[in-house]
Design an enzyme around this catalytic site. Structure first.
Site, PDB file in Angstrom:
ATOM      1  N   LYS A  49     -44.820  10.129  50.814  1.00 49.61           N
ATOM      2  CA  LYS A  49     -43.520   9.651  51.291  1.00 49.61           C
ATOM      3  C   LYS A  49     -42.560   9.460  50.114  1.00 49.61           C
ATOM      4  O   LYS A  49     -42.972   9.419  48.954  1.00 49.61           O
ATOM      5  CB  LYS A  49     -43.684   8.348  52.069  1.00 49.61           C
ATOM      6  CG  LYS A  49     -44.267   7.194  51.280  1.00 49.61           C
ATOM      7  CD  LYS A  49     -44.461   5.978  52.158  1.00 49.61           C
ATOM      8  CE  LYS A  49     -45.023   4.799  51.343  1.00 49.61           C
ATOM      9  NZ  LYS A  49     -45.130   3.580  52.156  1.00 49.61           N
ATOM     10  N   TYR A 267     -21.199  -4.205  27.259  1.00 48.30           N
ATOM     11  CA  TYR A 267     -20.329  -4.997  28.130  1.00 48.30           C
ATOM     12  C   TYR A 267     -20.634  -6.490  28.041  1.00 48.30           C
ATOM     13  O   TYR A 267     -21.806  -6.903  28.016  1.00 48.30           O
ATOM     14  CB  TYR A 267     -20.507  -4.564  29.590  1.00 48.30           C
ATOM     15  CG  TYR A 267     -19.812  -3.289  29.970  1.00 48.30           C
ATOM     16  CD1 TYR A 267     -18.440  -3.130  29.800  1.00 48.30           C
ATOM     17  CD2 TYR A 267     -20.530  -2.241  30.534  1.00 48.30           C
ATOM     18  CE1 TYR A 267     -17.806  -1.952  30.169  1.00 48.30           C
ATOM     19  CE2 TYR A 267     -19.915  -1.058  30.912  1.00 48.30           C
ATOM     20  CZ  TYR A 267     -18.545  -0.919  30.722  1.00 48.30           C
ATOM     21  OH  TYR A 267     -17.922   0.243  31.095  1.00 48.30           O
TER      22      TYR A 267
END
Length: 387
Positions: A49, A267
């Site tokens: 999956k 940042y």
């Protein structure tokens, strides 16, 4: 063709990719064989999956099929359709079951729906009564409270002599919610509940264990096991060393820059350098699944002081400094000899030298999320098994 075109050879995209992923299919196959061995007398399937846990449904499915796997589990019907082309005579189970309008897809591609609710069960009864017998599987809830027919209703169904003859499940299954914690008493509770189900559906194969459950011992194996994360080199049991690493993610160094003591990085200026440093700017960020929570600082969820991630380059572990951004991550490479590293080299984000689950823990998550969250920009290379 011009002289210019003649002189320039086409570069290998993998050798110049900003981010790249190496998938060792030989290790994948070895891991499946090891899980099959640990499954004892039970047959081992393979769970594919989420695009084979992010590593490529087609290539992983082909390698496992050629290695002898004949039972597969996917999450949704589209995955089953794709896999059928690479596993022509395998039994493919679709864990999300079936919805109205999907009948033709299931029948034409010989896919087995895993019925996980009363609504799906009722719908499937109507489908087979109209179109004839087709294999299905029945999922039973033994305590997860996620998907599955309630335990008592499943047992009542098994004992219902009036159920349609065309309803003929080939598998009953359930799922352990605490299999990764072997000491949990809840595993035994679920085992005992599922034993009741298996006995009620005598003559039909049964399956309880995914990767973690396989390690709990033969009682948990029943007829079919469902290894998933263990195949891909991730931890399936807390504190247990995983099997062979399968995936290696790398990012190319765009620039190496000198930075002065006392200056800040990335940042928010959340990291201040305590020494004159060399910083490697690598071309991977959270758009590539290298999670922002792996940042070296400035992550509220890690305010308790958990350190950020490390990469690996030129034989050295190097820490992430400052916040990870969308496309770039900054590593402190001050301790790597300058002659050993340059722009264009690759830093390993996770792989043989940076264990997947160690990196995941630095992000406050699990290896499953690191793999399935890989972005679309990775150039992939598959290493095939010998022979």
């Amino acid at each position: 063709m011009t002289d210019f075109e003649t002189e320039l050879s086409s570069p290998d995209d993998f050798d110049f990719a900003p981010v790249r992923l190496t998938v060792d299919l030989g290790a994948l196959v070895d891991n499946w064989r090891e899980m099959a061995r640990r499954s004892g007398s039970a047959r081992a399937s393979a769970v594919l999956k989420a695009d084979a846990y992010g590593l490529g449904l087609e290539d992983c499915g082909t390698a496992l099929y050629e290695a002898g796997a004949r039972d597969f589990f996917v999450a949704v019907v589209q995955e089953g359709v794709t896999l059928r082309a690479y596993a022509p005579d395998a039994r493919i189970y679709v864990l999300s079951g079936i919805w109205p309008g999907q009948e033709r897809t299931f029948f034409e591609n010989d896919l087995v729906p895993v019925l996980a609710s009363e609504e799906q069960l009722a719908f499937w009864m109507s489908v087979v009564s109209e179109h004839g017998d087709h294999p299905c599987a029945l999922q039973v809830d033994t305590g997860f409270n996620r998907l599955g027919i309630p335990l008592d209703e499943a047992i009542a169904l098994a004992e219902d002599v009036s159920r349609p003859a065309s309803f003929s499940p080939v598998l009953v299954l359930s799922h352990l919610h605490s299999g990764d914690t072997p000491s949990s008493p809840l595993n035994r509770q679920q085992l005992e509940s599922f034993q009741r189900v298996a006995e009620a559906f005598e003559g039909i194969e049964s399956s309880l264990s995914a990767s973690a459950g396989i390690f709990l011992g033969p009682e948990y194996h029943f007829d079919l096991t469902r290894p998933g994360i263990a195949l891909y080199g991730g931890e399936s049991v807390q504190g247990m060393k995983p099997l062979k690493p399968v995936a290696k993610a790398e990012a190319r160094i765009v620039q190496i820059r000198e930075a002065d003591e006392g200056t800040t990085v990335s940042y928010g200026a959340t990291h201040r350098l305590s020494r004159n440093s060399r910083l490697a700017i690598a071309a991977a960020g959270y758009a590539d699944g290298y999670l922002r929570s792996l940042s070296g600082s400035g992550v509220p969820l890690r305010a308790g002081g958990t350190p950020g991630a490390h990469g690996f380059v030129a034989g050295h572990r190097v820490p992430v400094v400052g916040r990870i951004t969308m496309d770039l991550t900054i590593f402190d490479v001050t301790d790597v000899p300058a002659a050993d590293i340059r722009a264009g080299d690759y830093i390993e984000l996770f792989g043989p030298n940076m264990p997947l689950d160690e990196v995941a823990r630095a992000a406050g998550t699990i290896g499953y999320e690191m793999l399935t969250g890989l972005g679309l920009r990775y150039e992939r290379r598959y290493v095939y098994p010998d022979g």
